[in-house]
Design a protein around this motif. Structure first.
Motif, PDB file in Angstrom:
ATOM      1  N   GLU A 262      -1.272   6.025   6.157  1.00 15.93           N
ATOM      2  CA  GLU A 262      -0.777   6.833   7.275  1.00 15.93           C
ATOM      3  C   GLU A 262       0.107   7.988   6.803  1.00 15.93           C
ATOM      4  O   GLU A 262       1.196   8.223   7.312  1.00 15.93           O
ATOM      5  N   THR A 263      -0.385   8.720   5.815  1.00 15.18           N
ATOM      6  CA  THR A 263       0.359   9.872   5.326  1.00 15.18           C
ATOM      7  C   THR A 263      -0.338  11.167   5.717  1.00 15.18           C
ATOM      8  O   THR A 263      -1.573  11.227   5.755  1.00 15.18           O
ATOM      9  N   GLN A 264       0.463  12.183   5.992  1.00 18.21           N
ATOM     10  CA  GLN A 264      -0.086  13.506   6.261  1.00 18.21           C
ATOM     11  C   GLN A 264      -0.228  14.319   4.978  1.00 18.21           C
ATOM     12  O   GLN A 264      -0.711  15.445   5.015  1.00 18.21           O
ATOM     13  N   ARG A 265       0.172  13.731   3.864  1.00 19.95           N
ATOM     14  CA  ARG A 265       0.005  14.406   2.575  1.00 19.95           C
ATOM     15  C   ARG A 265      -1.191  13.792   1.847  1.00 19.95           C
ATOM     16  O   ARG A 265      -1.061  13.124   0.827  1.00 19.95           O
ATOM     17  N   PHE A 266      -2.366  14.025   2.412  1.00 19.46           N
ATOM     18  CA  PHE A 266      -3.610  13.509   1.845  1.00 19.46           C
ATOM     19  C   PHE A 266      -4.413  14.694   1.330  1.00 19.46           C
ATOM     20  O   PHE A 266      -4.687  15.644   2.073  1.00 19.46           O
ATOM     21  N   PHE A 267      -4.777  14.647   0.054  1.00 20.61           N
ATOM     22  CA  PHE A 267      -5.535  15.718  -0.583  1.00 20.61           C
ATOM     23  C   PHE A 267      -6.812  15.117  -1.158  1.00 20.61           C
ATOM     24  O   PHE A 267      -6.854  13.947  -1.528  1.00 20.61           O
TER      25      PHE A 267
ATOM     26  N   THR B  46      -5.971   4.929   6.620  1.00 22.71           N
ATOM     27  CA  THR B  46      -5.315   4.607   7.892  1.00 22.71           C
ATOM     28  C   THR B  46      -4.014   3.850   7.668  1.00 22.71           C
ATOM     29  O   THR B  46      -2.985   4.140   8.305  1.00 22.71           O
ATOM     30  N   LEU B  47      -4.018   2.879   6.765  1.00 25.02           N
ATOM     31  CA  LEU B  47      -2.829   2.065   6.557  1.00 25.02           C
ATOM     32  C   LEU B  47      -1.760   2.796   5.749  1.00 25.02           C
ATOM     33  O   LEU B  47      -0.573   2.509   5.894  1.00 25.02           O
TER      34      LEU B  47
ATOM     35  N   ARG C 127       0.126  -4.950  -0.034  1.00 19.08           N
ATOM     36  CA  ARG C 127       1.498  -5.137  -0.504  1.00 19.08           C
ATOM     37  C   ARG C 127       2.458  -4.159   0.162  1.00 19.08           C
ATOM     38  O   ARG C 127       3.631  -4.485   0.386  1.00 19.08           O
ATOM     39  N   VAL C 128       2.007  -2.974   0.484  1.00 20.82           N
ATOM     40  CA  VAL C 128       2.862  -2.008   1.161  1.00 20.82           C
ATOM     41  C   VAL C 128       3.083  -2.388   2.625  1.00 20.82           C
ATOM     42  O   VAL C 128       4.154  -2.152   3.193  1.00 20.82           O
ATOM     43  N   ASN C 129       2.077  -3.028   3.236  1.00 17.44           N
ATOM     44  CA  ASN C 129       2.151  -3.350   4.664  1.00 17.44           C
ATOM     45  C   ASN C 129       2.403  -4.828   4.950  1.00 17.44           C
ATOM     46  O   ASN C 129       2.313  -5.257   6.103  1.00 17.44           O
ATOM     47  N   GLY C 130       2.673  -5.627   3.923  1.00 15.31           N
ATOM     48  CA  GLY C 130       2.968  -7.033   4.141  1.00 15.31           C
ATOM     49  C   GLY C 130       1.765  -7.863   4.526  1.00 15.31           C
ATOM     50  O   GLY C 130       1.878  -8.824   5.299  1.00 15.31           O
ATOM     51  N   LEU C 131       0.601  -7.516   3.996  1.00 13.72           N
ATOM     52  CA  LEU C 131      -0.637  -8.239   4.305  1.00 13.72           C
ATOM     53  C   LEU C 131      -1.312  -8.639   2.998  1.00 13.72           C
ATOM     54  O   LEU C 131      -1.061  -8.055   1.944  1.00 13.72           O
ATOM     55  N   THR C 132      -2.206  -9.617   3.081  1.00 15.20           N
ATOM     56  CA  THR C 132      -2.966 -10.019   1.904  1.00 15.20           C
ATOM     57  C   THR C 132      -4.302  -9.287   1.867  1.00 15.20           C
ATOM     58  O   THR C 132      -4.772  -8.753   2.880  1.00 15.20           O
ATOM     59  N   VAL C 133      -4.914  -9.297   0.690  1.00 16.42           N
ATOM     60  CA  VAL C 133      -6.247  -8.733   0.552  1.00 16.42           C
ATOM     61  C   VAL C 133      -7.211  -9.430   1.498  1.00 16.42           C
ATOM     62  O   VAL C 133      -8.058  -8.784   2.130  1.00 16.42           O
TER      63      VAL C 133
ATOM     64  N   ILE D 161     -16.519   1.995   1.453  1.00 17.84           N
ATOM     65  CA  ILE D 161     -16.504   1.218   2.685  1.00 17.84           C
ATOM     66  C   ILE D 161     -15.088   0.832   3.097  1.00 17.84           C
ATOM     67  O   ILE D 161     -14.818   0.565   4.265  1.00 17.84           O
ATOM     68  N   TYR D 162     -14.147   0.819   2.121  1.00 19.46           N
ATOM     69  CA  TYR D 162     -12.756   0.488   2.443  1.00 19.46           C
ATOM     70  C   TYR D 162     -11.847   1.711   2.485  1.00 19.46           C
ATOM     71  O   TYR D 162     -10.657   1.579   2.754  1.00 19.46           O
ATOM     72  N   THR D 163     -12.387   2.891   2.236  1.00 22.43           N
ATOM     73  CA  THR D 163     -11.548   4.088   2.170  1.00 22.43           C
ATOM     74  C   THR D 163     -10.836   4.375   3.483  1.00 22.43           C
ATOM     75  O   THR D 163      -9.643   4.699   3.496  1.00 22.43           O
ATOM     76  N   GLN D 164     -11.551   4.298   4.607  1.00 26.15           N
ATOM     77  CA  GLN D 164     -10.921   4.636   5.880  1.00 26.15           C
ATOM     78  C   GLN D 164      -9.759   3.709   6.188  1.00 26.15           C
ATOM     79  O   GLN D 164      -8.708   4.141   6.678  1.00 26.15           O
TER      80      GLN D 164
END
Length: 749
Positions: free
Chosen positions: A140-145, A137-138, A497-503, A130-133
């Motif tokens: 935001e990499t084109q290197r997704f396998f 999205t956050l 943590r990568v985007n400066g937001l909390t859980v 349910i949280y994968t998308q």
């Protein structure tokens, strides 16, 4: 078959009974778990006789939930790789380190500097799904396998082209069919992938008891083929030719009957033209199936009242995987067997995905391309076969970090040795995993999640693939280690943590967005009322409650008798929501004018390749295919003694004639050479193999000494993926696993 349950424990031992579903394969069979709360351990696991889907049936894999929880090799706390070995870390320190390193790499080199691999255990974890998308999205990499491009991407793509949605899967109505054609699948072992059906063997017995027939078309006399009324050997990788021959016969004999979809199908005449060269006589040589048998198959299919053709992973993982997956649906459609009782139908999940909609789907393909070969993405993913070369690429925009999420691509995708080497060249690697395996052993930090018995679950994905509609909640059974995180929490921690937001902020973001969508679909309710009734407890369960209440069986936030999460929880043995029903089409189509588009430029382009292959004829020599055992699930289970005991299962099965011609006896060691590699494997001689075909199981190859899986290393075997090379089904980018040319010879004296 029912697996042997563990003993109930000493007399007088206090146990509690918990009901939940098995989280290992799509069948999601009901389990009765006896728990000793005081000792925080599982006493026994057996089948739930009151589960309306499985009725007490379980296979050997049901014991995974107990064995995995108890495995001393499983990680319970974060670890960091140091010069002196692995070192445990406190949770906050580990998460801070991961967040700081990934954020720094993204800031210095851009989003695409961080690659990600997503493994298929995630499909059994509602919280992760349910949280994968949001996670993708956050980042935001084109290197997704993803593991999807090593198994089922052709089915996603063919459904996207036909129906406008990659997740609109026709599911065989096994319980009401009277002529069942099985291609590229072994349901007695898998329990029916994209045909989730506990006790597939019992269901096939019921098919025959009501006068029906089971036909299996496969290059091996598998467990399912062994019980079939008719088994046809077919040369690996040629299913599309046989299916196109059936299309040819349907047109040539004027047996195309489209049923209620007659006015909603485009491309019929063009399809007739394209099928013309694929007569039974023309394809007999390349498929190895006699023309008379192809004609007989067509006759019997047309004579049956409720026939259906079912194709699965074996069709996807071959040279023409997209065409074969597409043609299964085309044959069903041409005989009016799509969206019809006993044919291929569409489940109606209680959580509401796949309901009628006026939206038109966009083909998500080719928006960016791989750096080395310039191959297109599909559904935001690059082909996993390219992972090693893409991570090793040294251009200006090279990959510098990798996140693996519940996956072991060193064994699960081709070019494992090159991939390990490429991973070692990255600046930082983090793995969300419970084991130090062949891939995660190269990570800088491993963050282990709770395991299934330590968190709740809902059969979210597999309610969309089941032969009967249902809803099933699984409660948490055992307490996790202090401070342990569920996988969805780890995903949000990293993104935050990568985007400066909390859980909490990220959870609120997805909660608000879902409430807005749900409220907009329910006139007179609105988002604020949805949020008010959904409660304040963060996490996936309140999202699940919203989806259930807004779904086709829900209470629509208006009270009454409809589903809520509380009602699903109260139904300990699951809720039967009835058989699949016809009439879902055209409502669920996401295409222009709600029409089924039989053809697409991608398909027509690949049909040119199919015609060229027909002219070239079959390749010389032996062809390699995979196989699966009832006690295997990819690479997951090999550190559990219960699942690796007994004789060696990683053998090369060969037909007696092929073995004799190479001077190989049963149990001898053979050298198997492909264009990619050479491996030594013990031989198992069996007349279940089609002449000219050899079989090696998937998921083995535990030969690296730096893993923390001693039982797996003791039963190492050989990785079949090392042999399959770089070949791809071109439209979908899926690895060619079946039909790989190999040479086999005896080990020199």
């Amino acid at each position: 078959m029912e697996a042997t349950a563990a003993p109930e424990g000493p007399p007088g031992q206090a146990t509690e009974t918990v009901f939940r579903s098995c989280p290992v394969c799509e069948a999601s069979c009901g389990l009765v778990v006896a728990v000793d709360r005081a000792a925080n351990r599982v006493v026994s696991v057996r089948g739930d006789a009151e589960d309306h889907r499985s009725r007490g049936y379980v296979c050997a894999k049901s014991q995974v939930v107990k064995d995995l929880h108890e495995d001393p090799a499983r990680l319970r706390r974060p670890v960091r790789r140091t010069e002196n070995g692995w070192e445990e870390m406190e949770w906050e320190a580990a998460l801070a380190l991961v967040g700081e390193r990934l954020a720094a790499i993204r800031a210095a080199h851009g989003n695409n500097a961080v690659a990600m691999y997503y493994g298929n255990p995630n499909g059994h974890n509602f919280g992760a799904q349910i949280y994968t998308q949001l996670f993708i999205t956050l980042l935001e990499t084109q290197r997704f396998f993803s593991a999807g491009s090593v198994d089922q991407q052709p089915k996603n793509l063919s459904c996207e082209l036909l129906y406008g949605s990659a997740w609109t899967f026709p599911i065989p109505d096994l319980d009401r069919s009277d002529f069942f054609v099985c291609m590229g699948a072994n349901p007695l072992v898998s329990q029916g992938s994209l045909m989730s059906a506990p006790d597939a063997g019992g269901r096939f017995e019921a098919l025959r008891a009501r006068g029906g027939e089971l036909v299996v078309i496969a290059p091996r006399r598998s467990e399912t083929a062994a019980i079939a009324d008719w088994h046809l050997f077919i040369r690996p990788g040629t299913d599309a030719f046989l299916l196109f021959a059936l299309v040819n016969l349907l047109f040539a004999s004027d047996r195309v009957h489209l049923g209620h979809l007659a006015g909603r199908i485009d491309g019929l005449e063009r399809l007739r033209e394209l099928a013309a060269p694929f007569t039974p006589e023309a394809v007999a040589g390349i498929t190895g199936v006699a023309a008379d048998d192809i004609r007989r198959l067509c006759e019997r299919f047309c004579a049956a009242e409720r026939p259906v053709i079912y194709g699965r992973i074996g069709l996807c993982t071959q040279e023409f995987g997209t065409l074969a997956s597409w043609l299964v649906d085309v044959v069903n459609l041409l005989r009016g067997r799509l969206d019809a009782v006993g044919g291929a139908m569409f489940p109606r999940p209680a959580t509401g995905q796949g309901e009628d909609s006026d939206s038109v789907g966009e083909l998500l393909r080719g928006r960016w391309h791989s750096k080395v070969r310039g191959l297109p993405e599909d559904m935001s993913m690059l082909p996993a076969t390219l992972m090693a070369e893409e991570l090793a690429w040294e251009g200006q925009e090279r990959a510098r970090a990798l996140i693996t999420v519940a996956g072991n691509p060193v064994l699960s995708v081709p070019n494992g040795d090159r991939l390990r080497e490429a991973i070692d060249g990255l600046d930082f690697v983090v793995a969300l995993d419970i084991y130090i395996n062949e891939t995660t052993s190269r990570a800088d930090v491993i963050l282990p999640s709770t395991v299934q018995l330590e968190h709740s679950n809902y059969d979210f994905l597999f309610q969309s693939t089941s032969v009967r509609n249902f809803a099933r909640y699984s409660p948490r059974v055992l307490a996790p280690e202090p401070g342990a995180r569920d996988q969805w929490q780890l995903m949000l921690e990293i993104c935050g943590r990568v985007n400066g937001l909390t859980v909490e902020q990220l959870d609120a973001m997805i909660f608000e967005g879902l409430a807005e969508r749900v409220g907009a679909r329910l006139p007179g309710v609105g988002a604020e009322r949805v949020k008010e009734l959904a409660g304040t407890e963060p996490g996936p369960e309140r999202l699940l409650d919203m989806m259930l209440r807004a779904g086709p069986h829900g209470d629509r936030f208006a009270g009454g008798e409809g589903l809520t999460l509380a009602r699903v929880k109260a139904a300990e043995h699951g809720i039967d929501l009835g058989p699949l029903t016809p009439g879902r089409l055209p409502g669920i189509l996401r295409t222009e004018g709600k029409r089924i588009r039989l053809l697409h430029p991608l398909l027509e382009e690949d049909l040119g390749r199919l015609r060229e292959r027909l002219r070239a004829g079959p390749p010389p020599g032996l062809l390699l295919i995979g196989r699966r055992h009832i006690r295997d699930m990819n690479t997951w289970l090999h550190n559990l003694p219960h699942f690796v005991r007994g004789r060696n299962r990683c053998t090369l099965r060969m037909h007696p004639g092929d073995a004799a011609g190479r001077g190989l006896a049963d149990g001898a060691t053979a050298l198997v050479r492909s264009a990619a590699a050479e491996r030594a494997v013990p031989v198992e001689i069996s007349d279940e193999m089609m002449p000219g075909v050899v079989s090696l199981p998937h998921g083995f190859g535990h030969r690296h000494a730096d893993t923390g899986q001693p039982h797996a290393q003791a039963h190492a075997g050989v990785s079949a993926n090392d042999l399959i090379g770089d070949g791809l089904d071109l439209p979908s980018g899926t690895s060619i696993v079946n039909g790989v040319p190999v040479e086999v010879r005896a080990v020199p004296p």
